[in-house]
Design an enzyme around this catalytic site. Structure first.
Site, PDB file in Angstrom:
ATOM      1  N   CYS A   2      27.045  36.243  40.782  1.00  0.00           N
ATOM      2  CA  CYS A   2      25.680  36.651  41.119  1.00  0.00           C
ATOM      3  C   CYS A   2      25.040  35.680  42.097  1.00  0.00           C
ATOM      4  O   CYS A   2      25.411  34.518  42.186  1.00  0.00           O
ATOM      5  CB  CYS A   2      24.827  36.672  39.859  1.00  0.00           C
ATOM      6  N   ARG A  27      29.431  36.159  47.884  1.00  0.00           N
ATOM      7  CA  ARG A  27      29.742  35.751  46.516  1.00  0.00           C
ATOM      8  C   ARG A  27      30.311  36.901  45.702  1.00  0.00           C
ATOM      9  O   ARG A  27      30.884  36.684  44.633  1.00  0.00           O
ATOM     10  CB  ARG A  27      28.472  35.231  45.827  1.00  0.00           C
ATOM     11  N   TRP A  77      26.855  40.550  39.703  1.00  0.00           N
ATOM     12  CA  TRP A  77      28.287  40.767  39.530  1.00  0.00           C
ATOM     13  C   TRP A  77      28.472  40.944  38.027  1.00  0.00           C
ATOM     14  O   TRP A  77      28.321  39.990  37.263  1.00  0.00           O
ATOM     15  CB  TRP A  77      29.048  39.553  40.051  1.00  0.00           C
ATOM     16  N   ASN A 103      21.767  33.889  36.796  1.00  0.00           N
ATOM     17  CA  ASN A 103      23.222  33.771  36.986  1.00  0.00           C
ATOM     18  C   ASN A 103      23.778  33.062  35.772  1.00  0.00           C
ATOM     19  O   ASN A 103      23.165  32.107  35.308  1.00  0.00           O
ATOM     20  CB  ASN A 103      23.566  32.885  38.190  1.00  0.00           C
ATOM     21  N   GLY A 104      24.951  33.482  35.315  1.00  0.00           N
ATOM     22  CA  GLY A 104      25.580  32.793  34.184  1.00  0.00           C
ATOM     23  C   GLY A 104      25.681  33.702  32.975  1.00  0.00           C
ATOM     24  O   GLY A 104      25.577  34.930  33.095  1.00  0.00           O
ATOM     25  N   GLU A 483      50.762  31.864  47.397  1.00  0.00           N
ATOM     26  CA  GLU A 483      49.481  32.006  48.097  1.00  0.00           C
ATOM     27  C   GLU A 483      49.502  33.213  49.050  1.00  0.00           C
ATOM     28  O   GLU A 483      48.517  33.948  49.153  1.00  0.00           O
ATOM     29  CB  GLU A 483      49.154  30.703  48.845  1.00  0.00           C
ATOM     30  N   LYS A 487      46.850  36.205  48.717  1.00  0.00           N
ATOM     31  CA  LYS A 487      45.971  36.590  49.831  1.00  0.00           C
ATOM     32  C   LYS A 487      46.089  38.084  50.087  1.00  0.00           C
ATOM     33  O   LYS A 487      45.096  38.777  50.247  1.00  0.00           O
ATOM     34  CB  LYS A 487      46.400  35.801  51.056  1.00  0.00           C
ATOM     35  N   GLU A 490      44.588  40.278  47.149  1.00  0.00           N
ATOM     36  CA  GLU A 490      43.139  40.264  46.925  1.00  0.00           C
ATOM     37  C   GLU A 490      42.358  40.996  48.008  1.00  0.00           C
ATOM     38  O   GLU A 490      41.318  41.579  47.723  1.00  0.00           O
ATOM     39  CB  GLU A 490      42.595  38.851  46.687  1.00  0.00           C
ATOM     40  N   HIS A 506      67.433  36.367  39.276  1.00  0.00           N
ATOM     41  CA  HIS A 506      67.107  36.408  37.850  1.00  0.00           C
ATOM     42  C   HIS A 506      66.130  37.529  37.513  1.00  0.00           C
ATOM     43  O   HIS A 506      65.467  37.488  36.486  1.00  0.00           O
ATOM     44  CB  HIS A 506      66.560  35.046  37.412  1.00  0.00           C
ATOM     45  N   LYS A 605      33.064  34.965  44.950  1.00  0.00           N
ATOM     46  CA  LYS A 605      33.414  33.740  45.668  1.00  0.00           C
ATOM     47  C   LYS A 605      33.419  32.533  44.749  1.00  0.00           C
ATOM     48  O   LYS A 605      34.250  31.656  44.841  1.00  0.00           O
ATOM     49  CB  LYS A 605      32.416  33.524  46.813  1.00  0.00           C
TER      50      LYS A 605
END
Ligand code: F6R
Length: 610
Positions: A2, A27, A77, A103-104, A483, A487, A490, A506, A605
Site C-alpha cells: 500500500c 509499489r 494492496w 499500511n501494514g 534470477e 524475472k 514475474e 535428476h 515493490k
C-alpha cells in the site's frame, strides 16, 4: 504494498494527492482512494475506486470532490478482504467525521472489532484498518492527537497511518510502527508519504518517522512525539536524488530505464568504494579486527535480493574462505540457525522494509549476532536495526521487478569479499588488485551489452509464445539462472524454472521437448565444458536453446538456436554481466505479451507484511 500520501497546506489537496498516488503506483496496488475535509456538511468527503488510479480520477471528474486544503489518500494492496470498493481506504467512523489510511497489518483487529460491535458500531468493510477509525472516534473529544495516541495504544502489529478529522480541518496526524512513513517539509505546506518519490517534486526536506513515533502536521508546523507523549526533536534529511531519477526520462518503462542505469550505478559504487587499489567499506560498523574474526556468515534476504545473496556466497567463500549459508529470510526466522560467537548476519534488501528480512535480523541480533545490511533505501528500518550498512546507492528503483538494485547488491558483495580476502590473507595483493581492476571495468562492459539490446529484442520476438521456460546455469551462475527465471515469470507470467544445470538429469530433463524454451548461461569458465554437455543433451531432445556466451565463442553457435554474447571478463564476475541479457529477455518478452511491465499483477515493490 500500500501507498500513503497526505497533504496539509493552502492549496487544493485532491490534485496533489492524486499526483502523489501516481508516483507510488510502482509499489503495486489494486484500488485507491482519497479523503478530504469538507467544509460543506462537516463530513469527510471520500472517493474510492477499484483498479487503476485513472478510475479514481474518472470518478472524481464525474462526482466532484469538495474544495479542501487537507486530505489523505491511499493505494491499497489487499491483505484483509478482497480488492473492492468497500475495502479501499480511507476508512471512516460511522459519522464519517474521521478518516484513516493505513499500511501494514493490525494483528488484534478481530478482538477490537468484536468489542466495538458489542457497543453497536456497524462496520462497513472487511479490513483490519477500519477498527482504527472507530477507535479514534471513540477516544475523540475535540483533540485528534490525543485520540490517535489512545487508539494506537490499543492496536498490535505493523502500521503507518494518516488520520484526519472534519472537526479539526487544518490538522493531519500520522504514526508508525513497522511500516515506513516519511514527512515532507514544504513552505506553508507539509506532507506524509510512504516513500520519497511521492513528494520529491514538492520538497527534498524529509523526516523519516521512526518506529513508535507519531506526528501532527499543520500547514506551517510539524511536531513529533513518541507514543508515550515524550516530544522528539526531528532530524531533517535532504534527499539527494532528483525528480528525473524518479521519472521515466523518455524510456517506455521504468524497468528499461533502470536496466540502462546499471553502468552508472556500478561506476559510482566503484568510485565511492575504492581508493586506488583499496576497498573502502565506510559505514559497515565493524572494525578490521571484528571482520578478521568472523567465523561464519548467514546471508538473509528475499526474492531477487536472495539470489544476489547466493552469488555473494560463492564469492565470499572463494575470496575469503569464510563459510557462508544463504537463507530465504522467511525460512531463517522460523528455523533455529546455529549462531555462535563470530557469526555475522548480512541482510540484503532494496527497500530495507521487507518484513521477513527485518524479522530475521531482529531475531539474530536478539540472540547476540552482529548484523550488517546491504541496502538501497537510506534510513530504512533494516538500516536502523543493523550494526552497520553498506549502501548500494542505486537510486530509487520504481519498476517492481528489481534490476539495478540486484547488480548493485552483487557489486557490493564483490567489494565485501575482496576486503575479507585481504584481511584474512586469503588473497595475495596481486590477485586482489587484478579482480578489483576487472570489477572497475564492468560498467564499460555493461554498456557494450546494452548497445546490443536490439538483438535480445529480436530473440524475444521469436520466443514470447513459448508456454514454459527453463534457465540453466552452473557454479556462480546458478543463482543467475534462478534470477533469470524469476524475472521472466514475474513480469510475463510465463512459468519459468531456474536450475543448476548439473541437476538436469535428476528430473527437469523430463520437461524437454520441442515446445520448451531453454536459456543456458554458458560463459567461459571452469564449468564451460560441462554446460556444453548439458546443452547437447537438451539439443538431442529438441529443446529450443538460447545461450548466453562469451564474445568470441563461435563453437557454441553449433549447439544453440540463438546466442547472446557478453564481453570477456573474470569468470567470477560473470553474474554481473549475464544479469543484463536476462533482464532484457524478460523485459522484451513481457512487452511482446502486452504485460504491465512496471506493475506486474499481484506484486508489490516493498513487501512490508509477512
Ligand atoms: C523481484 C523483486 C523481489 C524483491 C524481494 C525483496 O524482482 O524485486 O523479489 O527482491 O521482494 O525485496 P527487498 O530487496 O526490498 O528486500
Amino acid at each position: 504494498m500500500c501507498g500513503i500520501i497526505g497533504y496539509v497546506g493552502s492549496k487544493e489537496a485532491t490534485p496533489i494527492l492524486l499526483e502523489g498516488l501516481k508516483k507510488l503506483e510502482y509499489r503495486g496496488y489494486d484500488s485507491s482512494g482519497v479523503g478530504v475535509c469538507s467544509a460543506k456538511d462537516g463530513k469527510i468527503a471520500i472517493r474510492k475506486a477499484q483498479g487503476k488510479i485513472r478510475h479514481l480520477e474518472e470518478l472524481i471528474k464525474s462526482h466532484a470532490i469538495p474544495h479542501s486544503t487537507v486530505g489523505i489518500s491511499h493505494t491499497r494492496w489487499a491483505t484483509h478482504g478482497a480488492p473492492s470498493h468497500r475495502n479501499s481506504h480511507p476508512h471512516c467512523n460511522v459519522k464519517q467525521t474521521i478518516a484513516v489510511v493505513h499500511n501494514g497489518i493490525i494483528e488484534n483487529y478481530q478482538e477490537i472489532k468484536q468489542e466495538l460491535q458489542k457497543k453497536g458500531i456497524k462496520f462497513s468493510s472487511e479490513t483490519d484498518t477500519e477498527v482504527i477509525a472507530h477507535l479514534v472516534s471513540q477516544y475523540f473529544h475535540g483533540d485528534l492527537i490525543k485520540a490517535v495516541q489512545k487508539a494506537i495504544g490499543r492496536v498490535r502489529g505493523a502500521f503507518a497511518i494518516g488520520v484526519i478529522s472534519s472537526a479539526t480541518p487544518n490538522l493531519l496526524v500520522a504514526a508508525r510502527v513497522g511500516s515506513p512513513l516519511i514527512i515532507g517539509i514544504g513552505k506553508g505546506e507539509n506532507f506524509i508519504a510512504s516513500d520519497v518519490p511521492a513528494i520529491l517534486d514538492k520538497t527534498k526536506r524529509v523526516i523519516y518517522l521512526k518506529d513508535g513515533e507519531m506526528a501532527a502536521l499543520t500547514a506551517n508546523d510539524v511536531k513529533i512525539w513518541k507514543f508515550d507523549g515524550k516530544p522528539v526533536t526531528p532530524k531533517i534529511d535532504t534527499i539527494t536524488f532528483t525528480v528525473g531519477s524518479a521519472q521515466k526520462e523518455g524510456y517506455p518503462h521504468f524497468m528499461l530505464k533502470e536496466i540502462h542505469e546499471q553502468p552508472n550505478v556500478l561506476a559510482q559504487m566503484m568510485k565511492v568504494r575504492t581508493k586506488g587499489n583499496n576497498v573502502i567499506l565506510d559505514g559497515i560498523g565493524l572494525s578490521d579486527n571484528q571482520l578478521k574474526s568472523i567465523k561464519n556468515i548467514y546471508i538473509v534476504a528475499c526474492g531477487t535480493a536472495y539470489h544476489a545473496g547466493m552469488v555473494g556466497k560463492y564469492v565470499i567463500e572463494k575470496l575469503s574462505g569464510i563459510p557462508v549459508t544463504v537463507d530465504a529470510a522467511s525460512e531463517f526466522r522460523y528455523r533455529e540457525p546455529i549462531l555462535q560467537k563470530g557469526t555475522l548476519i548480512v541482510s540484503v534488501s532494496q527497500s530495507g522494509e521487507t518484513a521477513d528480512t527485518l524479522a530475521a535480523v531482529r531475531d539474530a541480533r536478539a540472540r547476540g549476532a552482529k548484523a550488517i545490511t546491504i541496502c538501497n533505501a537510506v534510513g530504512s528500518s533494516l538500516v536502523r536495526e543493523s550494526d552497520g550498512v553498506l549502501y548500494t546507492h542505486a537510486g530509487p528503483e520504481i519498476g517492481v521487478a528489481s534490476t539495478k538494485a540486484y547488480t548493485a547488491q552483487i557489486g557490493m558483495f564483490y567489494l565485501f569479499a575482496l576486503k575479507l580476502g585481504e584481511l584474512r590473507k586469503k588473497l595475495s595483493d596481486a590477485e586482489r588488485q587484478k579482480i578489483l581492476k576487472e570489477l572497475k571495468h564492468i560498467p564499460t562492459l555493461f554498456k557494450t551489452i546494452l548497445k546490443d539490446k536490439d538483438h535480445v529484442a529480436q530473440i524475444a520476438k521469436k520466443k514470447f509464445r513459448f508456454g514454459c521456460f527453463l534457465f540453466l546455469g552452473r557454479n556462480v551462475n546458478y543463482p543467475s539462472a534462478l534470477e533469470g527465471a524469476l524475472k521472466l515469470k514475474e513480469i510475463s507470467y510465463i512459468p519459468a524454472e531456474g536450475y543448476a544445470a548439473g541437476e538436469m538429469k535428476h528430473g527437469p530433463i523430463a520437461l524437454i521437448d520441442e515446445y520448451r524454451a531453454v536459456v543456458c548461461i554458458a560463459p567461459q569458465s571452469d564449468v564451460y565444458e560441462k554446460m556444453i554437455s548439458n546443452i547437447q543433451e537438451i539439443r538431442a531432445r529438441k529443446g529450443k536453446i538460447t545461450a548466453i556466451a562469451t564474445q568470441g565463442d563461435t563453437n557454441i553457435k553449433k549447439h544453440a538456436d540463438y546466442v547472446i554474447y557478453i564481453p570477456k571478463t573474470n569468470p567470477l564476475l560473470t553474474p554481473l554481466l549475464v544479469a543484463l541479457p536476462l533482464q532484457l529477455i524478460a523485459y522484451y518478452i513481457a512487452v511482446n505479451l502486452g504485460c504491465d511491465v512496471d506493475q506486474p499483477r499481484n506484486l508489490a515493490k516493498s513487501v512490508t507484511v509477512e
